[in-house]
Design a protein around this motif. Sequence first.
Motif, short mmCIF file in Angstrom:
data_model
loop_
_atom_site.label_atom_id
_atom_site.label_comp_id
_atom_site.label_asym_id
_atom_site.label_seq_id
_atom_site.Cartn_x
_atom_site.Cartn_y
_atom_site.Cartn_z
N ALA A 394 0.84 -1.21 0.00
CA ALA A 394 0.00 0.00 0.00
C ALA A 394 0.87 1.25 0.00
O ALA A 394 0.59 2.22 -0.73
N GLY A 395 1.96 1.24 0.79
CA GLY A 395 2.87 2.38 0.81
C GLY A 395 3.54 2.59 -0.53
O GLY A 395 3.68 3.74 -0.99
N CYS A 396 3.96 1.50 -1.17
CA CYS A 396 4.57 1.61 -2.49
C CYS A 396 3.60 2.22 -3.50
O CYS A 396 3.98 3.06 -4.32
N TRP A 397 2.33 1.79 -3.40
CA TRP A 397 1.36 2.33 -4.35
C TRP A 397 1.10 3.82 -4.11
O TRP A 397 0.90 4.58 -5.05
N LEU A 398 1.11 4.26 -2.86
CA LEU A 398 0.94 5.69 -2.58
C LEU A 398 2.09 6.50 -3.18
O LEU A 398 1.87 7.60 -3.73
N LEU A 399 3.31 5.98 -3.11
CA LEU A 399 4.45 6.66 -3.72
C LEU A 399 4.32 6.70 -5.25
O LEU A 399 4.60 7.74 -5.87
N ILE A 400 3.89 5.60 -5.84
CA ILE A 400 3.69 5.56 -7.29
C ILE A 400 2.61 6.57 -7.71
O ILE A 400 2.75 7.29 -8.70
N THR A 401 1.53 6.62 -6.93
CA THR A 401 0.44 7.56 -7.23
C THR A 401 0.92 9.00 -7.16
O THR A 401 0.62 9.82 -8.05
N ALA A 402 1.66 9.33 -6.11
CA ALA A 402 2.17 10.70 -5.96
C ALA A 402 3.08 11.07 -7.13
O ALA A 402 2.99 12.19 -7.68
N TRP A 403 3.94 10.14 -7.53
CA TRP A 403 4.82 10.41 -8.68
C TRP A 403 4.02 10.60 -9.97
O TRP A 403 4.26 11.54 -10.74
#
Length: 413
Positions: A394-403
């Motif tokens: 979930a944390g990885c996906w939040l970083l991908i979304t922000a990018w």
Amino acid sequence: MQETKRARLPWTTVRFVASGTLSLLGNSVAGVVIPLVLLARTGDALAAGSLALICAIPQMLIGLLGGALLDRVNRRSISIISDIVSAASVALLPVVDIVFGLDFGWFVVLGLMGAIGDIPGMTARDTLLPEVVAKDGIDLQRFLGVSQSLESIVTIMGPALAALLIGLGTDSAALWVTAALSFAAAVVTLTLPRSLGSVKSGEERADAKPKSVLALAKHSLGEGVNVLFKRDALLRTSMLLTFGIVMVLGSFQGIVLPVFFTNAGDPSHLGYVLSAMSAGLLVGSLGYAALTPKLSRRAWFSVSLLGMAIAVVALGCLPPYVAMLAAALGLGIAAGPASALLGFFAYDRIPGESRGSALGTQNALMLVAAPVAVFATSVVVEIWGVSVAGLALAGCWLLITAWALTTKAMRNL
């Protein structure tokens, strides 16, 4: 008059669609059953991740070599052989379990055998499609729309069928059904005219004739990487985002959810959660198609990614079963517009003369990206547990979304 009507029925296309549906349904069921069988036999999440990683590089090479081979060998024949090999690799799992007892080594051997069958077969079916619809006089664009909807329905049915088979019987019974589906696909393809799969001399470029299959595969990879990642910032960003989606969602499907439901003693629930996600994706895609003019591409992109972020965080928390079904459904609905947009960018920005090598390279790289992510997730599961792995994804996906929402290439869609 009746004879004329019978002659005009698109029987070739009907058989082609039936074969593709059986093959896709078999792969969809296998994608749920085999990870559960591996976990049941080894009790080791790291083993599941290691299997995916070990098979990744051979899968990529087989994908590239298979694509090059299809320009030289009858495509119908490759499709038939591929489905038979795929069926045999699954059918041998329960046989080996009875005779020798399944261990990790057997999963590796049969997993590689399945890769040899699945990947060239998928590509062969794609290359046959234009010839099939042309023979029956069917509009290709219209057929693709119907075909994609059917594929979405099959990806809903597959996990649900797997869950039903596991719930009603043993995992061996589910494996036998999976193998039977792939074998049935081969039998149906055998009824198609052999001439549909013949390679016409005009399909090969003059400069490609003297090259070996290996040289053709190497050239295809180089050309595809150049098109996908060097020439166009928007295309490069959309490809990287696609890889992110495949890696995160593939890790949920391949490790986190199977381990979670196996530990909970409810392995059949995995199939229903994946079916809910597929159903949501179908709804989201149809909704986007119907409401496209209502919002700009940038707005659709932003809403889709933010909705996916909320759903992935909910899924990563590994909530109770009903809440997980709702999160999976919401994730599918939210992913629909982003999936359609990323697909549009690929077809819109890739030059027609490079489309084959570019899409072939994309598929081959995907075959490596997902297993690498699954292996990394399995290490986290083994060391810190499945709950930590879910939150990490979930944390990885939040970083991908922000990018993705802030990167320059995606600001002015």
